[in-house]
Scaffold this motif. Structure first.
Motif, PDB file in Angstrom:
ATOM      1  N   ARG A  49       0.769  -1.218   0.052  1.00  0.00           N
ATOM      2  CA  ARG A  49       0.082  -0.228   0.022  1.00  0.00           C
ATOM      3  C   ARG A  49       0.756   1.495  -0.162  1.00  0.00           C
ATOM      4  O   ARG A  49       1.794   1.201   0.573  1.00  0.00           O
ATOM      5  N   LEU A  51       0.897   4.839   1.377  1.00  0.00           N
ATOM      6  CA  LEU A  51       0.241   5.513   2.321  1.00  0.00           C
ATOM      7  C   LEU A  51       0.808   6.953   2.486  1.00  0.00           C
ATOM      8  O   LEU A  51       0.559   7.717   3.521  1.00  0.00           O
ATOM      9  N   ASP A 106       3.991  -1.391   3.390  1.00  0.00           N
ATOM     10  CA  ASP A 106       3.266  -0.229   3.412  1.00  0.00           C
ATOM     11  C   ASP A 106       4.546   1.080   3.170  1.00  0.00           C
ATOM     12  O   ASP A 106       5.401   1.357   4.220  1.00  0.00           O
TER      13      ASP A 106
END
Length: 190
Positions: A49, A51, A106
């Motif tokens: 991901r 972020l 992340d």
């Protein structure tokens, strides 16, 4: 009249092709490749991901309130996920979509800040990646951080920024590959 419109349209089209494009950074970190596998037959699913609050990878401040963001040529999240996957493969893990163990990468920060003055520049690079390794029963979360500051006598080039960011990303990937806590968690739970 049609000929004039056609010629002026052609000239405008050609001039649009010759306008300079915004600079972009090539993000291409090198995974730490293990010469000897540390596990055999264990599978892992890798996800990622992004972020970060902003999608650019560099900010150049030339003073006088002139700040220019610079984007990457490719998706930073996908590039880092691919590097981590190659790193796990070299360690003996089989990356698959049907594994009971999952590692999520992340991207929290990946940014080069450049401040130019008349005769010099300062580059501050920050990288922060969080790994979440988990099964249905257990979870391991750890952040890997890298920071560097470089100064130079002239303007910082796009290549200088690429080297600064990729070198720091390489170092963070190396920290992940050497992390004994992560390796122990994955070996015991995957």
């Amino acid at each position: 009249m049609k000929k004039i419109l056609l010629i002026s349209g052609l000239i405008l089209g050609l001039s649009a092709c010759s306008t300079p494009k915004e600079p972009q950074l090539t993000v291409a970190p090198q995974p730490t490749i293990s010469s000897v596998p540390v596990v055999q037959g264990k599978t892992v699913m890798v996800e990622s991901r992004d972020l970060r609050t902003a999608q650019f990878v560099a900010v150049v401040d030339n003073g006088r309130k002139n700040v220019q963001p610079i984007h990457a040529t490719s998706n930073v999240r996908i590039v880092l996920e691919d590097a981590l996957t190659r790193q796990f493969n070299s360690q003996g893990y089989r990356v698959a979509t049907d594994s009971k163990g999952k590692v999520r990468l992340d991207v929290l920060d990946a940014l080069v800040k450049v401040e130019h003055s008349v005769f010099s520049h300062t580059m501050q690079t920050n990288v922060q990646i969080q790994l979440v390794a988990e099964t249905s029963d257990n979870k391991f979360v750890k952040r890997y951080t890298g920071k560097s500051t470089m100064e130079g006598a002239t303007s910082a080039s796009v290549e200088d920024m690429e080297i600064a960011l990729n070198t720091l990303l390489d170092a963070v990937l190396q920290d992940i590959s050497r992390d004994k806590q992560l390796a122990t968690f994955m070996n015991e739970n995957f």
